[in-house]
Design a protein around this motif. Structure first.
Motif, PDB file in Angstrom:
ATOM      1  N   THR A  10     -24.389  -4.779  12.389  1.00  0.00           N
ATOM      2  CA  THR A  10     -25.708  -5.356  12.625  1.00  0.00           C
ATOM      3  C   THR A  10     -26.168  -5.013  14.037  1.00  0.00           C
ATOM      4  O   THR A  10     -25.348  -4.710  14.911  1.00  0.00           O
ATOM      5  CB  THR A  10     -25.661  -6.884  12.440  1.00  0.00           C
ATOM      6  N   ARG A  22     -33.278  -9.411  17.220  1.00  0.00           N
ATOM      7  CA  ARG A  22     -32.663  -9.245  15.899  1.00  0.00           C
ATOM      8  C   ARG A  22     -33.490  -9.919  14.815  1.00  0.00           C
ATOM      9  O   ARG A  22     -33.637  -9.393  13.714  1.00  0.00           O
ATOM     10  CB  ARG A  22     -31.230  -9.759  15.916  1.00  0.00           C
ATOM     11  N   GLU A  23     -34.067 -11.079  15.112  1.00  0.00           N
ATOM     12  CA  GLU A  23     -34.934 -11.769  14.153  1.00  0.00           C
ATOM     13  C   GLU A  23     -36.162 -10.915  13.831  1.00  0.00           C
ATOM     14  O   GLU A  23     -36.564 -10.808  12.670  1.00  0.00           O
ATOM     15  CB  GLU A  23     -35.397 -13.112  14.713  1.00  0.00           C
ATOM     16  N   ALA A  26     -35.142  -7.987  11.662  1.00  0.00           N
ATOM     17  CA  ALA A  26     -34.875  -8.427  10.292  1.00  0.00           C
ATOM     18  C   ALA A  26     -36.170  -8.668   9.531  1.00  0.00           C
ATOM     19  O   ALA A  26     -36.275  -8.323   8.340  1.00  0.00           O
ATOM     20  CB  ALA A  26     -34.015  -9.685  10.304  1.00  0.00           C
ATOM     21  N   HIS A  31     -31.806  -4.322   9.148  1.00  0.00           N
ATOM     22  CA  HIS A  31     -30.667  -5.233   9.135  1.00  0.00           C
ATOM     23  C   HIS A  31     -29.374  -4.601   9.637  1.00  0.00           C
ATOM     24  O   HIS A  31     -28.361  -5.288   9.733  1.00  0.00           O
ATOM     25  CB  HIS A  31     -30.446  -5.770   7.715  1.00  0.00           C
ATOM     26  N   SER A  32     -29.393  -3.305   9.918  1.00  0.00           N
ATOM     27  CA  SER A  32     -28.175  -2.643  10.383  1.00  0.00           C
ATOM     28  C   SER A  32     -28.534  -1.588  11.417  1.00  0.00           C
ATOM     29  O   SER A  32     -29.698  -1.205  11.565  1.00  0.00           O
ATOM     30  CB  SER A  32     -27.446  -1.967   9.205  1.00  0.00           C
ATOM     31  N   ASP A  35     -30.092   1.286   9.692  1.00  0.00           N
ATOM     32  CA  ASP A  35     -31.531   1.108   9.444  1.00  0.00           C
ATOM     33  C   ASP A  35     -32.337   1.463  10.689  1.00  0.00           C
ATOM     34  O   ASP A  35     -33.338   2.177  10.616  1.00  0.00           O
ATOM     35  CB  ASP A  35     -31.853  -0.349   9.084  1.00  0.00           C
TER      36      ASP A  35
END
Length: 105
Positions: A10, A22-23, A26, A31-32, A35
């Motif tokens: 992540t 990160r939020e 997402a 998510h990774s 990605d």
């Protein structure tokens, strides 16, 4: 990409990206690390903004730094103009495509 972070990890495994970053990633479907890497920092930043998140340029600097293993402040100092030009190119391309769609009978 950070040489120590596996691609399926992540984004929290990357430098410069805190919980809020990160939020936002997402929310844009990122998510990774794979990605993020596949989209690239500028497109990922644009996707975050387009999904309604309040992404500042600091997020862009952080994304570039995360993928390149650099501090976001170094990115802001040394890559600002190039990144702003990439943002402008994306906006112009979107405008052209939008105009073509509305001009088509």
């Amino acid at each position: 990409m950070s040489p120590t972070a596996p691609p399926k990890a992540t984004p929290d495994a990357l430098r410069n990206l805190g919980p809020r970053s990160r939020e936002m990633l997402a929310a844009a479907g990122i998510h990774s690390i794979a990605d993020l890497s596949a989209r690239g920092a500028v497109r990922a930043w644009d996707d975050v903004r387009r999904c309604g998140q309040p992404a500042s340029l600091n997020l862009l600097w952080a994304l570039v730094g995360a993928l390149e293993g650099r501090d976001w402040r170094d990115v802001a100092r040394n890559d600002r103009l190039d990144l702003l030009m990439q943002i402008e190119a994306i906006a112009e391309a979107r405008k052209v495509l939008s105009n073509q769609e509305t001009d088509t009978p």
